[in-house]
Design an enzyme around this catalytic site. Structure first.
Site, PDB file in Angstrom:
ATOM      1  N   SER A  14      16.240 -76.455 -13.768  1.00  0.00           N
ATOM      2  CA  SER A  14      16.591 -76.848 -15.139  1.00  0.00           C
ATOM      3  C   SER A  14      15.781 -78.050 -15.623  1.00  0.00           C
ATOM      4  O   SER A  14      15.614 -79.036 -14.909  1.00  0.00           O
ATOM      5  CB  SER A  14      18.083 -77.186 -15.217  1.00  0.00           C
ATOM      6  OG  SER A  14      18.359 -77.730 -16.495  1.00  0.00           O
ATOM      7  N   LYS A  65      28.598 -69.557 -18.996  1.00  0.00           N
ATOM      8  CA  LYS A  65      28.898 -69.856 -20.407  1.00  0.00           C
ATOM      9  C   LYS A  65      30.231 -69.236 -20.852  1.00  0.00           C
ATOM     10  O   LYS A  65      30.927 -69.805 -21.688  1.00  0.00           O
ATOM     11  CB  LYS A  65      27.759 -69.386 -21.318  1.00  0.00           C
ATOM     12  CG  LYS A  65      26.507 -70.244 -21.154  1.00  0.00           C
ATOM     13  CD  LYS A  65      25.414 -69.849 -22.116  1.00  0.00           C
ATOM     14  CE  LYS A  65      24.121 -70.590 -21.779  1.00  0.00           C
ATOM     15  NZ  LYS A  65      23.020 -70.240 -22.661  1.00  0.00           N
ATOM     16  N   ASP A 101      23.199 -72.858 -28.847  1.00  0.00           N
ATOM     17  CA  ASP A 101      22.034 -71.970 -28.659  1.00  0.00           C
ATOM     18  C   ASP A 101      21.506 -71.439 -30.000  1.00  0.00           C
ATOM     19  O   ASP A 101      20.296 -71.392 -30.223  1.00  0.00           O
ATOM     20  CB  ASP A 101      22.413 -70.774 -27.771  1.00  0.00           C
ATOM     21  CG  ASP A 101      22.450 -71.136 -26.289  1.00  0.00           C
ATOM     22  OD1 ASP A 101      21.813 -72.132 -25.903  1.00  0.00           O
ATOM     23  OD2 ASP A 101      23.133 -70.428 -25.527  1.00  0.00           O
TER      24      ASP A 101
HETATM   25  P1  NDP Z   1      23.165 -62.040 -20.202  1.00  0.00           P
HETATM   26  O1  NDP Z   1      23.184 -61.720 -18.760  1.00  0.00           O
HETATM   27  O2  NDP Z   1      24.416 -62.459 -20.886  1.00  0.00           O
HETATM   28  O3  NDP Z   1      22.586 -60.773 -21.038  1.00  0.00           O
HETATM   29  C1  NDP Z   1      21.480 -60.096 -20.583  1.00  0.00           C
HETATM   30  C2  NDP Z   1      20.974 -59.124 -21.644  1.00  0.00           C
HETATM   31  O4  NDP Z   1      19.711 -58.657 -21.225  1.00  0.00           O
HETATM   32  C3  NDP Z   1      21.846 -57.894 -21.845  1.00  0.00           C
HETATM   33  O5  NDP Z   1      21.733 -57.488 -23.179  1.00  0.00           O
HETATM   34  C4  NDP Z   1      21.206 -56.883 -20.891  1.00  0.00           C
HETATM   35  O6  NDP Z   1      21.376 -55.536 -21.281  1.00  0.00           O
HETATM   36  C5  NDP Z   1      19.747 -57.228 -21.061  1.00  0.00           C
HETATM   37  N1  NDP Z   1      18.916 -56.925 -19.897  1.00  0.00           N
HETATM   38  C6  NDP Z   1      19.016 -57.432 -18.664  1.00  0.00           C
HETATM   39  N2  NDP Z   1      18.035 -56.943 -17.875  1.00  0.00           N
HETATM   40  C7  NDP Z   1      17.301 -56.107 -18.651  1.00  0.00           C
HETATM   41  C8  NDP Z   1      16.166 -55.298 -18.412  1.00  0.00           C
HETATM   42  N3  NDP Z   1      15.579 -55.262 -17.217  1.00  0.00           N
HETATM   43  N4  NDP Z   1      15.686 -54.568 -19.435  1.00  0.00           N
HETATM   44  C9  NDP Z   1      16.284 -54.596 -20.631  1.00  0.00           C
HETATM   45  N5  NDP Z   1      17.374 -55.339 -20.929  1.00  0.00           N
HETATM   46  C10 NDP Z   1      17.867 -56.089 -19.933  1.00  0.00           C
HETATM   47  O7  NDP Z   1      22.021 -63.165 -20.351  1.00  0.00           O
HETATM   48  P2  NDP Z   1      21.863 -64.228 -21.534  1.00  0.00           P
HETATM   49  O8  NDP Z   1      22.180 -63.542 -22.803  1.00  0.00           O
HETATM   50  O9  NDP Z   1      22.594 -65.469 -21.180  1.00  0.00           O
HETATM   51  O10 NDP Z   1      20.305 -64.599 -21.452  1.00  0.00           O
HETATM   52  C11 NDP Z   1      19.310 -63.713 -21.908  1.00  0.00           C
HETATM   53  C12 NDP Z   1      17.934 -64.401 -21.883  1.00  0.00           C
HETATM   54  O11 NDP Z   1      17.893 -65.486 -22.810  1.00  0.00           O
HETATM   55  C13 NDP Z   1      17.550 -64.981 -20.529  1.00  0.00           C
HETATM   56  O12 NDP Z   1      16.181 -64.747 -20.314  1.00  0.00           O
HETATM   57  C14 NDP Z   1      17.798 -66.470 -20.690  1.00  0.00           C
HETATM   58  O13 NDP Z   1      16.978 -67.245 -19.863  1.00  0.00           O
HETATM   59  C15 NDP Z   1      17.403 -66.648 -22.173  1.00  0.00           C
HETATM   60  N6  NDP Z   1      18.015 -67.837 -22.803  1.00  0.00           N
HETATM   61  C16 NDP Z   1      17.200 -68.836 -23.244  1.00  0.00           C
HETATM   62  C17 NDP Z   1      17.721 -69.946 -23.865  1.00  0.00           C
HETATM   63  C18 NDP Z   1      16.796 -71.023 -24.350  1.00  0.00           C
HETATM   64  O14 NDP Z   1      17.286 -72.102 -24.714  1.00  0.00           O
HETATM   65  N7  NDP Z   1      15.513 -70.797 -24.416  1.00  0.00           N
HETATM   66  C19 NDP Z   1      19.164 -70.119 -24.075  1.00  0.00           C
HETATM   67  C20 NDP Z   1      19.946 -68.991 -23.600  1.00  0.00           C
HETATM   68  C21 NDP Z   1      19.374 -67.905 -22.981  1.00  0.00           C
HETATM   69  P3  NDP Z   1      22.645 -54.650 -20.804  1.00  0.00           P
HETATM   70  O15 NDP Z   1      23.754 -55.003 -21.755  1.00  0.00           O
HETATM   71  O16 NDP Z   1      22.178 -53.267 -20.925  1.00  0.00           O
HETATM   72  O17 NDP Z   1      22.951 -55.077 -19.387  1.00  0.00           O
END
Ligand code: NDP
Length: 269
Positions: A14, A65, A101
């Site tokens: 982090s 979260k 966010d």
């Molecule tokens: P979650 O685990 O809550 O959600 C993951 C999402 O990604 C779901 O919609 C899931 O789909 C999809 N997913 C996971 N793997 C794949 C794949 N291989 N191909 C396609 N879709 C996929 O994670 P978060 O929402 O918390 O985080 C998502 C991203 O955002 C991460 O990369 C995180 O690092 C980034 N992030 C960045 C922030 C920043 O400040 N820059 C802040 C918050 C998040 P399904 O529903 O089908 O499982």
């Protein structure tokens, strides 16, 4: 000195301590900001322990979260809308839960990129915690439309119905979007998404919430499709931290120099 921390698992990577120390330097303040590795099955007890031992505020990251949302005594409107909390604040004997966010994403796009989201057709990829948190702040910018697409289509549909926006299957996206925001964990897993070349080529801006010293897999995919305005989520990370800082300290930091500083640190390491 006030004590702050980022709570997550994993948490060693982090950048929050450097970001908050940089804000404190702008503000002329001193603070302690630590990384706390929280056991996967013990978030509530360990978070409460942090505040009982004198903690003032905490950022919450993957995968806690939703648990932080459940733990908070009081929620801000944006945390309620997101059903997720990334900022905890011990205030007046209560634990306040906020979600920064979404405003972080919007500030990063509008301020750092000087890019207006108003009147744009926006495609949001993903339906997890990050996607949930950004929907209302994006809608507040009055886009022409907002469409959600996700690997599990039923999750996109549910989320879209909840917020009264459009949805579509990720394999059936039409080339009609000005802005594409990747809120999936695809890049994190090193995977490209089934989004077609015409969809990516038409976009004025492709934004990946994941950040990295080199192009993320999704940004590389967009680059290969011909899109030239590619931005990763570092600005969002700094801007969501700035909103947490403002809540805790009543001071709104300048995000540009801190984003540049962290980018340089990332490129060096
Ligand atoms: P979650 O685990 O809550 O959600 C993951 C999402 O990604 C779901 O919609 C899931 O789909 C999809 N997913 C996971 N793997 C794949 C794949 N291989 N191909 C396609 N879709 C996929 O994670 P978060 O929402 O918390 O985080 C998502 C991203 O955002 C991460 O990369 C995180 O690092 C980034 N992030 C960045 C922030 C920043 O400040 N820059 C802040 C918050 C998040 P399904 O529903 O089908 O499982």
């Amino acid at each position: 000195m006030s004590i702050f921390a980022v709570l997550g698992n994993p948490v060693a990577h982090s950048r929050s301590p450097q970001i908050h120390q940089a804000f404190a330097a702008q503000h002329g303040q001193k603070l302690i900001y630590e990384r706390r590795l929280i056991a996967l099955d013990d978030f509530a007890a360990q978070a409460r322990e942090f505040f009982k031992a004198g903690g003032t505020g905490a950022n919450v990251t993957v995968p806690f979260k939703h648990e932080a949302y459940i733990l908070a005594d009081v929620l801000t409107e944006r945390a309620k809308a997101a059903k997720a909390v990334n900022t905890l604040f011990w205030r007046n004997g209560q634990l306040l839960g906020d979600n920064t966010d979404g405003i972080g994403l919007v500030r990063a796009i509008e301020e750092l990129l000087s890019f207006s989201l108003s009147n744009k057709h926006i495609l949001l990829l993903g339906a997890g915690g990050a996607a949930c948190g950004v929907i209302q702040p994006l809608l507040q910018q009055l886009p022409a439309s907002l469409t959600i697409a996700n690997r599990s289509a039923e999750k996109a549909q549910l989320l879209a119905q909840e917020h009264n926006v459009n949805w579509c299957a990720v394999t059936q996206i039409k080339p009609e979007y000005d802005v594409i925001i990747n809120a999936t964990a695809g890049s994190l897993h090193g995977q490209k998404l089934p989004v077609s070349v015409p969809v990516l080529a038409r976009a004025q801006l492709v934004y990946d919430m994941m950040y990295s010293a080199k192009l993320t897999p999704f940004l590389l995919q967009a680059h290969e499709a011909g899109c030239r305005h590619l931005v990763d989520g570092l600005g969002m990370l700094v801007a969501q931290a700035a909103a947490s800082y403002a809540l805790w300290h009543g001071f709104n930091p300048d995000i540009r120099p801190v984003t540049e500083q962290i980018r340089k640190e990332m490129e060096r390491s």
